[in-house]
Design a protein around this motif. Sequence first.
Motif, short mmCIF file in Angstrom:
data_model
loop_
_atom_site.label_atom_id
_atom_site.label_comp_id
_atom_site.label_asym_id
_atom_site.label_seq_id
_atom_site.Cartn_x
_atom_site.Cartn_y
_atom_site.Cartn_z
N ASP A 230 -3.48 7.41 -4.90
CA ASP A 230 -2.19 7.83 -4.33
C ASP A 230 -2.31 9.15 -3.58
O ASP A 230 -1.63 9.36 -2.57
CB ASP A 230 -1.13 7.94 -5.43
CG ASP A 230 -0.70 6.58 -5.97
OD1 ASP A 230 -1.00 5.57 -5.30
OD2 ASP A 230 -0.09 6.54 -7.05
N ALA A 231 -3.16 10.05 -4.08
CA ALA A 231 -3.34 11.33 -3.40
C ALA A 231 -3.92 11.11 -2.00
O ALA A 231 -3.50 11.75 -1.03
CB ALA A 231 -4.27 12.24 -4.22
N MET A 236 -2.65 10.62 4.01
CA MET A 236 -2.96 9.91 5.25
C MET A 236 -1.75 9.22 5.88
O MET A 236 -1.86 8.65 6.97
CB MET A 236 -4.06 8.86 4.99
CG MET A 236 -5.37 9.42 4.50
SD MET A 236 -6.17 10.54 5.70
CE MET A 236 -6.65 9.38 6.98
N ARG A 237 -0.59 9.25 5.23
CA ARG A 237 0.55 8.44 5.68
C ARG A 237 1.08 8.84 7.05
O ARG A 237 1.65 8.01 7.76
CB ARG A 237 1.67 8.49 4.65
CG ARG A 237 1.42 7.61 3.44
CD ARG A 237 2.60 7.55 2.50
NE ARG A 237 2.26 6.85 1.27
CZ ARG A 237 2.32 5.52 1.11
NH1 ARG A 237 2.69 4.77 2.14
NH2 ARG A 237 2.00 4.96 -0.03
N GLU A 238 0.94 10.09 7.43
CA GLU A 238 1.43 10.48 8.75
C GLU A 238 0.60 9.87 9.87
O GLU A 238 1.12 9.57 10.95
CB GLU A 238 1.44 12.01 8.89
CG GLU A 238 2.52 12.69 8.07
CD GLU A 238 2.61 14.16 8.40
OE1 GLU A 238 1.95 14.60 9.37
OE2 GLU A 238 3.33 14.88 7.69
N GLU A 239 -0.66 9.67 9.62
CA GLU A 239 -1.57 9.15 10.64
C GLU A 239 -1.81 7.66 10.52
O GLU A 239 -2.07 6.97 11.52
CB GLU A 239 -2.91 9.90 10.54
CG GLU A 239 -3.90 9.57 11.62
CD GLU A 239 -5.19 10.37 11.48
OE1 GLU A 239 -6.14 10.09 12.23
OE2 GLU A 239 -5.23 11.27 10.62
N PHE A 240 -1.73 7.12 9.30
CA PHE A 240 -2.02 5.71 9.05
C PHE A 240 -0.84 5.04 8.37
O PHE A 240 -0.18 5.64 7.51
CB PHE A 240 -3.24 5.58 8.11
CG PHE A 240 -4.56 5.90 8.75
CD1 PHE A 240 -5.45 4.89 9.07
CD2 PHE A 240 -4.93 7.21 9.00
CE1 PHE A 240 -6.68 5.18 9.64
CE2 PHE A 240 -6.16 7.52 9.57
CZ PHE A 240 -7.04 6.49 9.89
N ARG A 260 -1.74 -0.09 15.02
CA ARG A 260 -1.72 1.27 14.46
C ARG A 260 -2.76 1.35 13.36
O ARG A 260 -2.90 0.42 12.57
CB ARG A 260 -0.34 1.59 13.90
CG ARG A 260 -0.24 2.99 13.32
CD ARG A 260 1.10 3.23 12.66
NE ARG A 260 1.15 4.53 11.98
CZ ARG A 260 2.11 4.90 11.13
NH1 ARG A 260 3.12 4.08 10.87
NH2 ARG A 260 2.08 6.09 10.56
N PRO A 261 -3.52 2.44 13.28
CA PRO A 261 -4.51 2.58 12.20
C PRO A 261 -3.86 2.33 10.84
O PRO A 261 -2.78 2.86 10.54
CB PRO A 261 -4.99 4.03 12.34
CG PRO A 261 -4.79 4.34 13.78
CD PRO A 261 -3.52 3.62 14.18
N THR A 262 -4.53 1.53 10.02
CA THR A 262 -3.93 1.05 8.78
C THR A 262 -4.88 1.18 7.61
O THR A 262 -6.07 0.86 7.73
CB THR A 262 -3.52 -0.43 8.93
OG1 THR A 262 -2.60 -0.57 10.02
CG2 THR A 262 -2.86 -0.96 7.66
N ILE A 263 -4.36 1.65 6.49
CA ILE A 263 -5.11 1.66 5.24
C ILE A 263 -4.74 0.39 4.50
O ILE A 263 -3.57 0.15 4.18
CB ILE A 263 -4.79 2.90 4.39
CG1 ILE A 263 -5.21 4.17 5.12
CG2 ILE A 263 -5.48 2.81 3.03
CD1 ILE A 263 -4.78 5.45 4.43
#
Length: 276
Positions: A230-231, A236-240, A260-263
Amino acid sequence: MRFSVFLLALLWAPLIAEAQETRTPSHCIALADNIDGATFVHKASYDVQVAPETVRIHYIAHASFLIRTTGGLNMVTDFTGFVGNVPMIPDVVTMNHAHETHWTAFPDPAIPHVLPGWGEFGEGISHRLDLGEVLVRNVSTDIRSQWSGVEEDGNSVFVFEVAGLCIGHLGHLHHEPNAEQYAAIGRLDVVMAAVDGGMTVDLPTMMRIVSRLKSSIVIPMHWFGEYTLDAFLTGMREEFQVVEVGGPSLDVSLDRLPARPTIMVLRPEWLREETE
């Protein structure tokens, strides 16, 4: 005898040429900023037929992934000798020796291609395995060593070029790659990144590495609990964008990479006979 060898060479040459031409060229070293594509990535079981120009990725455990091709090639990263209760013998296994959970000293001798990510101490190793449908290569990096502080070139980033995709496994990475290593790795469409935040690199460094690689899909691995995962996701949520796949497997193809770049968060699962 010479005539027989000559005849065999004539017979095999077209087959070898055909095999070498079956791989769609990748763009790992290309400098493009992005790749247009749909936002759909298909979840799938590891052992069913893979669609043309598609790669199946199954998160087995820890840092081990099965990468399966349309032609049925099975490749396992950071192979420890066990993948589950299946009789499958991988075609290729890669290993790193920073910890025993990333390699085995006794790989099954039936495995055709065993690729260690290290060579003689401090000397590194170089792999460029071309199987026609896939090219497997490595880029050496350093690791921390309990004996000398640092073992130069003791780890490897492995890159799989298949179906026009560049898929990278960062292994047990202990430092940010330098400019030469970044160039050798190239731009990765998919990257498996260790996000434990300490045993490999710290989270800010891994976030910087992932951003620098410009990957369309990032698959977190080597996390020891929801807290560290989660950390990484929070950072990374702003970018991915973040997608919880809901299982261990997904199918990836060049024309379906997310815009869009995705995790993509996969949940590890041993390979099992009953998996559908």
